[in-house]
Motif scaffolding. Structure first.
Motif, PDB file in Angstrom:
ATOM      1  N   ARG A   1       0.862  -1.312   0.239  1.00  9.66           N
ATOM      2  CA  ARG A   1       0.181   0.231  -0.575  1.00  9.66           C
ATOM      3  C   ARG A   1       0.974   1.275   0.351  1.00  9.66           C
ATOM      4  N   PRO A   2       1.305   1.913  -0.967  1.00 10.69           N
ATOM      5  CA  PRO A   2       2.310   2.841  -1.315  1.00 10.69           C
ATOM      6  C   PRO A   2       1.652   4.255  -0.910  1.00 10.69           C
ATOM      7  N   GLY A   3       2.595   5.101  -0.175  1.00 10.51           N
ATOM      8  CA  GLY A   3       1.956   5.971   0.754  1.00 10.51           C
ATOM      9  C   GLY A   3       1.700   5.898   1.824  1.00 10.51           C
ATOM     10  N   ALA A   4       0.882   4.337   2.236  1.00  9.25           N
ATOM     11  CA  ALA A   4       0.148   4.231   3.407  1.00  9.25           C
ATOM     12  C   ALA A   4       1.065   4.488   5.023  1.00  9.25           C
TER      13      ALA A   4
ATOM     14  N   GLY B   1       5.602   4.935   4.896  1.00  9.81           N
ATOM     15  CA  GLY B   1       6.827   5.841   4.832  1.00  9.81           C
ATOM     16  C   GLY B   1       7.836   5.111   5.035  1.00  9.81           C
TER      17      GLY B   1
ATOM     18  N   LYS C   1      -1.624  12.969   7.563  1.00  8.90           N
ATOM     19  CA  LYS C   1      -2.155  12.048   8.265  1.00  8.90           C
ATOM     20  C   LYS C   1      -1.699  11.041   9.338  1.00  8.90           C
TER      21      LYS C   1
END
Length: 115
Positions: A37-40, A42, A96
């Protein structure tokens, strides 16, 4: 480096192996989550999981598993609190929720729980 010297001096090679395993497993699991899940997640979280995984893995494999369980429990509460702060439009609660405090708090909790 210091952990390696301390483990060698004390003759605790199993702690060193556990620390290295915890470091690789912690970073590997978190990296897999980041790729799924890219972006979720870092890469800072991946790096921090390597460091905390090293400390927790050096304690015991049970502590490593408990660390991930604590991350889930503490993380759920953290996200709910973050959402409440965002809903109330409190200062600093934009975007986030940072997960680094959860990673560290879960590591401390796991080691403290096992003594």
């Amino acid at each position: 480096m210091a952990f390696t010297v301390a483990a060698a001096y004390a003759g605790r090679w199993e702690a060193l192996a556990g620390a290295l395993t915890g470091m690789v497993a912690g970073a590997g699991i978190q990296l897999a989550l980041a790729l799924i899940r890219p972006g979720a997640v870092g890469l800072g979280d991946v790096t921090l999981c390597a460091l905390v995984g090293c400390a927790v893995g050096g304690h015991s494999p049970t502590a490593f598993v408990l660390w991930w369980m604590c991350m889930a429990a503490i993380g759920a509460g953290w996200i709910l609190a973050w959402q409440a702060l965002r809903h109330m439009q409190m200062t600093g609660a934009h975007g986030k929720a940072p997960f680094a405090p959860v990673i560290v708090a879960a590591g401390v909790a796991a080691i403290a729980f096992l003594g």
